[in-house]
Design an enzyme around this catalytic site. Structure first.
Site, PDB file in Angstrom:
ATOM      1  N   LYS A 137      17.953  -4.429  55.126  1.00 57.39           N
ATOM      2  CA  LYS A 137      19.003  -3.419  55.155  1.00 57.39           C
ATOM      3  C   LYS A 137      20.095  -3.640  54.113  1.00 57.39           C
ATOM      4  O   LYS A 137      20.532  -4.762  53.884  1.00 57.39           O
ATOM      5  CB  LYS A 137      19.641  -3.377  56.547  1.00 57.39           C
ATOM      6  CG  LYS A 137      18.692  -2.888  57.637  1.00 57.39           C
ATOM      7  CD  LYS A 137      19.434  -2.772  58.961  1.00 57.39           C
ATOM      8  CE  LYS A 137      18.519  -2.243  60.059  1.00 57.39           C
ATOM      9  NZ  LYS A 137      19.218  -2.108  61.353  1.00 57.39           N
ATOM     10  N   GLY A 171      22.182 -17.421  55.960  1.00 56.31           N
ATOM     11  CA  GLY A 171      23.448 -16.715  56.155  1.00 56.31           C
ATOM     12  C   GLY A 171      24.581 -17.317  55.353  1.00 56.31           C
ATOM     13  O   GLY A 171      25.412 -16.597  54.768  1.00 56.31           O
ATOM     14  N   GLY A 175      16.714 -18.777  54.073  1.00 49.82           N
ATOM     15  CA  GLY A 175      16.052 -17.721  54.829  1.00 49.82           C
ATOM     16  C   GLY A 175      14.583 -17.550  54.487  1.00 49.82           C
ATOM     17  O   GLY A 175      13.867 -18.502  54.166  1.00 49.82           O
ATOM     18  N   ARG A 201      14.363 -29.729  57.519  1.00 49.16           N
ATOM     19  CA  ARG A 201      15.794 -29.903  57.804  1.00 49.16           C
ATOM     20  C   ARG A 201      16.108 -31.324  58.266  1.00 49.16           C
ATOM     21  O   ARG A 201      17.196 -31.840  57.996  1.00 49.16           O
ATOM     22  CB  ARG A 201      16.247 -28.883  58.855  1.00 49.16           C
ATOM     23  CG  ARG A 201      16.330 -27.472  58.290  1.00 49.16           C
ATOM     24  CD  ARG A 201      16.782 -26.469  59.318  1.00 49.16           C
ATOM     25  NE  ARG A 201      16.973 -25.159  58.713  1.00 49.16           N
ATOM     26  CZ  ARG A 201      17.280 -24.059  59.380  1.00 49.16           C
ATOM     27  NH1 ARG A 201      17.423 -24.119  60.692  1.00 49.16           N
ATOM     28  NH2 ARG A 201      17.435 -22.918  58.744  1.00 49.16           N
TER      29      ARG A 201
END
Length: 435
Positions: free
Chosen positions: A233, A414, A391, A37
């Site tokens: 999920k 996200g 992610g 990053r």
């Protein structure tokens, strides 16, 4: 998305520029363990330095706000200590308040940036306090000041107006280059512009690339278009699934979320992770795919074990069975051999591929084969635009050494998901439009 970038600003010389970066890098014992990053932010910072700007850099690191609250959630190790009577919850919280800020300081990032940028980076020990004000005021053309962790202030996440005013006082021009937080409507990511405190607000090269590659590929994909979703999920990706079904030709579902779909089809999934409240939703998505003539692919075989490994990388005994015939006392933890081959064939024939979420518990060597197979298939895809949506998927591709063979690996998990969902990201929506 027609947003202005730093290249659209005619003159930076002598201008004070506030750059929102994403320096939320992994650390161990005060040492940066992955500086991707930081490296990703360099092109924008170096360009502004070359243009003679006076640069103030800001970023968050972790979630320090939680340690300043009496509602701190103790981790498993802490809870065991409390239950064993070794200490109290209050003592653990007090210790965290003293120790965590030291762990979440941006000082190591400032040190590394200074090495990479020729000794032209100064670190401010606060954000809007006297040290930051003094060092920002003293910053010369072509030099940088990195502020301390924004999230040491609760005002950052609450979009506090006075806090925004103090940040805005540091700049004539605002640059957002933190795609990883572009889906957050915080003081430094959006509110500073939304409140009208900064008139010139543009994106850096990192966000510009994210928008050019990802947004354009979603809006104008070359077909066949294959989308791959994994992770735990269904609830985390409700709108993503629906939105991608309308755009892609084939939607592949893997990871923990696959078992809810398999149960919705009447399969026996044992003790696998299932989101029972979303069974009907899965049935709706299966029906939607059929009605639209889209292919929705689920695992045909599954790697199973008696229980989830604890710790996560512990040895585990496994076997492979049909995905719809998992024994009642077993759970699915990775896609099987036949599924890996099936998914890889679909990827090989695609012209556009996007992927978000691992195919299994990839942190465990025994359960990583499915995720590795998908990463390998993307790396081997010929003539296709391949995109990994941040992610765990991005981490897997980088760790496995496939990064340089994939078209684009997003810096935001996200944010990527919300882009896949079709949402407008606050940190991008606030930026100036091109004429």
């Amino acid at each position: 998305m027609n947003k202005m970038s730093v290249k659209d600003v005619k003159d930076f010389k002598g201008k004070r520029v506030l750059v929102r970066c994403d320096f939320n890098v992994p650390m161990k014992d005060g040492t940066i363990t992955d500086e991707n990053r930081i490296i990703g932010a360099l092109p924008t910072i170096q360009y502004l330095m070359e243009q003679g700007a006076k640069i103030t850099l800001c970023s968050h690191m972790g979630k320090p706000h939680s340690i300043f609250s009496d509602e701190v959630k103790l981790n498993k190790k802490d809870k065991k200590k409390v239950d064993a009577g070794e200490t109290t919850a209050e003592a653990i919280i007090e210790k965290a308040k003293k120790d965590e800020p030291k762990k979440l300081t941006l000082a190591p990032v400032a040190k590394r940036l200074n090495e990479l940028l020729g000794g032209k980076v100064t670190f401010a020990s606060d954000v809007v306090g006297p040290d930051a004000q003094k060092k920002v005021a003293a910053c010369k053309e072509g030099e940088c000041v990195l502020l301390e962790n924004l999230r040491f202030h609760w005002e950052e996440e609450k979009k506090d107006l006075e806090f925004c005013k103090k940040l805005a006082s540091y700049c004539d021009i605002y640059v957002n280059d933190a795609f990883g937080t572009a889906h957050r409507s915080h003081a430094s990511t959006a509110a500073i512009v939304e409140y009208g405190l900064v008139k010139t607000a543009v994106c850096g090269f990192l966000i510009e690339k994210e928008l050019t590659v990802m947004a354009d590929s979603l809006e104008h994909p070359v077909h066949p278009f294959v989308a791959i979703l994994g992770g735990a999920k269904v609830a985390d990706k409700l709108n993503v699934i629906s939105n991608l079904l309308e755009k892609c030709d084939t939607l592949i579902i893997g990871g923990g979320m696959a078992y809810t779909f398999l149960k919705a089809q009447g399969g026996s999934v044992g003790t696998s992770l299932v989101d029972d409240e979303k069974i009907d939703y899965c049935k709706e998505m299966i029906a939607k795919a059929q009605s639209m003539g889209k292919e929705l692919l689920l695992p045909v075989d599954t790697v199973i074990a008696k229980e989830f490994p604890d710790p996560i990388d512990a040895p585990v005994d496994v076997k492979t069975v049909s995905s719809k015939e998992i024994p009642a006392d077993m759970m699915g933890l990775d896609i099987g051999t036949q599924t890996r081959k099936l998914f890889a064939e679909k990827i090989a024939n695609a012209k556009t591929v996007i992927w978000n979420g691992p195919m299994g518990v990839f942190e465990n060597p025994t359960l990583a084969a499915g995720t590795i197979a998908v990463a390998q298939a993307l790396a081997d895809a010929k003539g296709a635009t391949t995109i990994v949506g941040g992610g765990d998927s991005a981490a897997a591709c980088t760790t496995l050494g496939f990064a340089d063979r994939i078209t684009h690996i997003s810096t935001g998990g996200g944010a990527s998901l919300e882009l896949f969902e079709g949402k407008v990201l606050p940190g991008i929506a606030c930026l100036n439009e091109k004429n």
